[in-house]
Design an enzyme around this catalytic site. Structure first.
Site, short mmCIF file in Angstrom:
data_model
loop_
_atom_site.label_atom_id
_atom_site.label_comp_id
_atom_site.label_asym_id
_atom_site.label_seq_id
_atom_site.Cartn_x
_atom_site.Cartn_y
_atom_site.Cartn_z
CD GLU A 165 -2.72 0.94 2.39
OE1 GLU A 165 -3.75 1.66 2.45
OE2 GLU A 165 -2.51 0.14 3.53
CE LYS A 191 -7.43 1.25 3.20
NZ LYS A 191 -6.19 1.51 4.05
CB CYS A 200 -4.62 -2.01 4.12
SG CYS A 200 -3.78 -2.44 5.36
CB SER A 208 21.23 0.07 35.02
OG SER A 208 19.96 -1.12 34.68
#
Length: 731
Positions: A44, A113, A174, A356
């Site tokens: 896309e 779309k 999509c 750490s």
């Protein structure tokens, strides 16, 4: 038989880098044609990149998209192959997210779309209009430069399918697949056999199965060939697009690409007998009945054949066992690939991490170590693109290149333990051992002198010197002393990232990596502008529980055995003095466990619960071990500190998105940051419910021995929370 060979791909596109994107598109077409494919599907918005965001509002972005498409069509790229390209298109005054279908140097149709992604990380309605005219195609006037170059004036624009001489093909873009009434259902009834889904789908832990089930379900009961293409990589933001392009036939996955990869272009090919689709549809009585009375979908006739007839030279693709990664592998490979893209595209020469010796920073170090292993592995497998990037970033000369991940890490990764008088020898040693296993250039720095200088300066102009709580100081003094350590570490980290390359005669700068997790962000268990503040954070949307599982996995599978000891150690900030009768622990400081935080986070975000709904859900979940009063007490306590510290999310280091309950304020979790932290209406409703269930009892926010209601100290190497009791505290 109607034999069809199709190709789909993962492309690592970069938003707004039109040269890079066009190059990848061309390479994918070349590979598809070399494999004999007659259909090529790309992701896309592949021409512009999916993550352009407000750049989509610029006319230049649309214009450059057309220019790149023209360059492709004027060459021989589309000769003999149907190609679907994703790009923005303006029609009239509206901007659409489109698939442009091309064949033999012509544009056949433009498919806008219809259902836009507009939740979570997605804001497509901000930039695009959804196409609603489903009854017929309309004529689209091509831009003059395009029409002159292609000798083509207009193109059919709209929802519909292409009817070739031997099959019908359509796009489903999509989000449309996941809509309540997906287009593929009625397209199948209209005879469409090949569905092309161009996608820009991001990685989220444990999400891939949902996506694949959708593809399988789309073709299992109605037949068809479902092609899926996706972006893969970091295209300029917090998301990692996780590829996994695939082809599904009649409910079976017959081709699957990688989910995590350093490759810029990956193409998978499937060889299909379309008669298998026709045969399945003909055997389903309900499909036949519904097809006979279907709503008609517009179609476009193209007098061209895509299929071959029976041919023993063309073998068929059979069902595959779907490849899934474990969550631990997803944590290693997803953020690792994301970091590599960010590093190679940012111009930086490496990373610097305040290490750490605790679980969070050690997880980040392990992910960088995994990244180095992936780079070396791909180079060994002959990937020249990865090799060229590694040579440039690592400053190799005389034909040298990375062959050992530890040697490569030494060139691009600094770790620094910034200890104070409150740090233990155990964490210092664990940090050093892990750095040696990964191969980083490790520094051990004591910050007590800087802290003492600041306190002396403070004493000079105030006449007072603060004390820790264990030494008789107040909560305010205790927090102030912890904040000094935390923010000194941030300043020191950025100074080292800027100057250490200069010290070692290297060009460029290093990116500072953050190491706060999603649960700390949700609870506000961090200080603004401490060493959780960084350039990017690969674990900022990963839960503490998942990170601990990852450490166990990485100790064995990545070869960093010291991670097992780090995972077993209780989480501690080491910001207060260690005494025989007191040792600072994260979960004690927070007044809740990391496991509880994960539950709160999912109820708050995923299930959209306020305090009252959360209480009711937790009464069911925890009712066998807690009374309603105790549940209400926990809910009030969580929402108190969540709301007090919400402002910290506005400056959260940009983090890799991996979790559905991320509190990240910039894109994903959009909520106010100034609350009435007393929640008077909601908490009164809780009290009424508790009264109904437990009699005269009333819930009140609890306190802990180490965290009174007017203050809180917190963890991670130098991480301290804001003062509580005041919604604006901690600015």
């Amino acid at each position: 038989m109607r034999l069809l060979k199709v190709a789909t791909c993962n492309l690592n596109q970069w938003a707004m880098d039109f040269e890079c994107n066009t190059k990848n598109i061309k390479e994918s077409i070349v590979r598809a044609k070399e494999a004999g494919a007659v259909i090529r599907l790309g992701p896309e918005l592949e021409i512009t990149g999916y993550g352009c965001e407000d750049h989509f509002l610029e006319l230049d972005t649309v214009t450059h998209g057309w220019e790149c498409l023209k360059e492709i069509l004027l060459g021989d790229w589309t000769d003999g192959i149907l190609c679907s390209f994703g790009m923005p298109v303006i029609r009239g005054s509206e901007r659409y997210n489109c698939q442009v279908m091309c064949l033999n140097r012509k544009i056949i149709m433009i498919r806008p779309k219809m259902w836009l992604a507009n939740d979570g990380n997605y804001r497509e309605l901000r930039w695009f209009t959804a196409w609603k005219q489903e009854e017929q195609f309309v004529d689209f006037q091509l831009p003059s430069e395009i029409s002159e170059a292609l000798l083509q004036q207009t193109v059919p624009f709209g929802y519909g399918y292409i009817q070739f001489l031997d099959t019908a093909v359509a796009a489903e873009v999509c989000e449309e697949l996941f809509s309540p009434m997906p287009p593929h259902a009625e397209l199948a009834l209209n005879g469409v056999e090949v569905f092309m889904n161009a996608s820009g789908s991001h990685h989220q832990l444990r999400k891939l199965d949902l996506r694949l089930r959708a593809f399988i379900g789309a073709t299992h009961t109605r037949g068809g060939v479902y092609m899926y293409s996706n972006q893969q990589g970091c295209d300029g933001g917090r998301l990692y697009y996780d590829g996994c392009c695939c082809v599904v036939v009649n409910g079976d996955v017959v081709a699957q690409g990688s989910q995590f990869s350093l490759k810029d272009v990956e193409v998978v090919v499937a060889q299909i007998d379309l008669d298998a689709v026709a045969s399945l549809r003909g055997s389903i009585s309900s499909f036949q009945e519904q097809a006979s009375s279907k709503p008609k979908v517009p179609s476009l006739a193209v007098p061209y054949k895509l299929c071959q007839s029976f041919n023993l030279q063309m073998s068929l693709s059979g069902p595959l066992k779907i490849r899934y990664h474990s969550p631990e592998e997803e944590i290693a490979f997803g953020p690792g690939c994301w970091l590599w893209d960010y590093l190679r595209r940012s111009g930086a020469s490496g990373f610097l991490l305040p290490l750490s010796g605790g679980a969070d920073s050690s997880s980040v170090a392990a992910i960088v170590g995994c990244m180095c292993q992936l780079v070396v592995k791909d180079i060994a497998n002959g990937d020249e693109h990865v090799k060229a990037d590694a040579i440039r970033i690592g400053h190799y000369t005389d034909g040298q290149f990375p062959t050992d991940s530890k040697e490569f890490a030494k060139r691009i990764f600094y770790t620094v333990f910034m200890g104070s008088e409150n740090s233990s020898e155990a964490t210092k040693t664990r940090a050093k051992v892990l750095a040696d296993e990964i191969g980083s250039w490790h520094l051990d720095v004591c910050i007590d002198g800087v802290i003492s200088s600041l306190l002396s300066l403070f004493q000079t102009f105030t006449g007072k010197r603060p004390l820790y709580k264990v030494d008789g100081g107040s909560n305010i003094e205790n927090l102030g002393l912890q904040n000094i350590q935390a923010r000194i570490r941030m300043v020191l980290a950025f100074m080292l990232a800027s100057l250490m390359p200069w010290v070692h005669n290297k060009p460029g700068f290093y990116l500072v990596l953050g190491s706060s997790n999603v649960d700390e962000g949700l609870r506000g268990y961090l200080t603004k502008y401490d060493c959780s503040s960084a350039d990017i954070n690969p674990i900022g949307s990963i839960s503490k529980l998942d990170l601990r599982s990852f450490l166990k996995w990485a100790a064995t599978h990545l070869g960093f055995s010291s991670l097992a000891e780090i995972e077993a150690a209780p989480p501690t900030a080491e910001l207060e003095p260690i005494r025989a009768n007191y040792s600072q622990l994260d979960e004690v400081d927070m007044g809740m466990t990391y496991e509880e935080l994960s539950v709160y986070g999912r109820l708050r975000k995923v299930f959209r619960c306020g305090p009252v709904s959360m209480f009711k859900n937790l009464c069911y979940k925890w009712g066998t071990k807690l009374t309603p009063l105790e549940v209400a007490d926990k809910v009030k306590y969580f929402f108190k500190y969540y709301s007090i510290n919400r402002h910290k999310m506005t400056v959260l280091t940009p983090s890799y998105h991996a979790e559905s309950y991320s509190p990240e304020d910039n894109r994903f979790d959009l909520r106010q940051f100034l609350y009435n932290a007393r929640w008077p209406y909601q908490f009164r409703k809780l009290d009424e419910l508790v009264h109904q269930l437990d009699g005269d009892k009333v819930a009140t926010p609890k306190s802990t021995d180490h965290e009174p209601l007017d203050g809180t100290s917190v963890g991670g190497m130098g991480v301290v929370a804001a003062r509580s009791g005041d919604p604006k505290a901690g600015f």
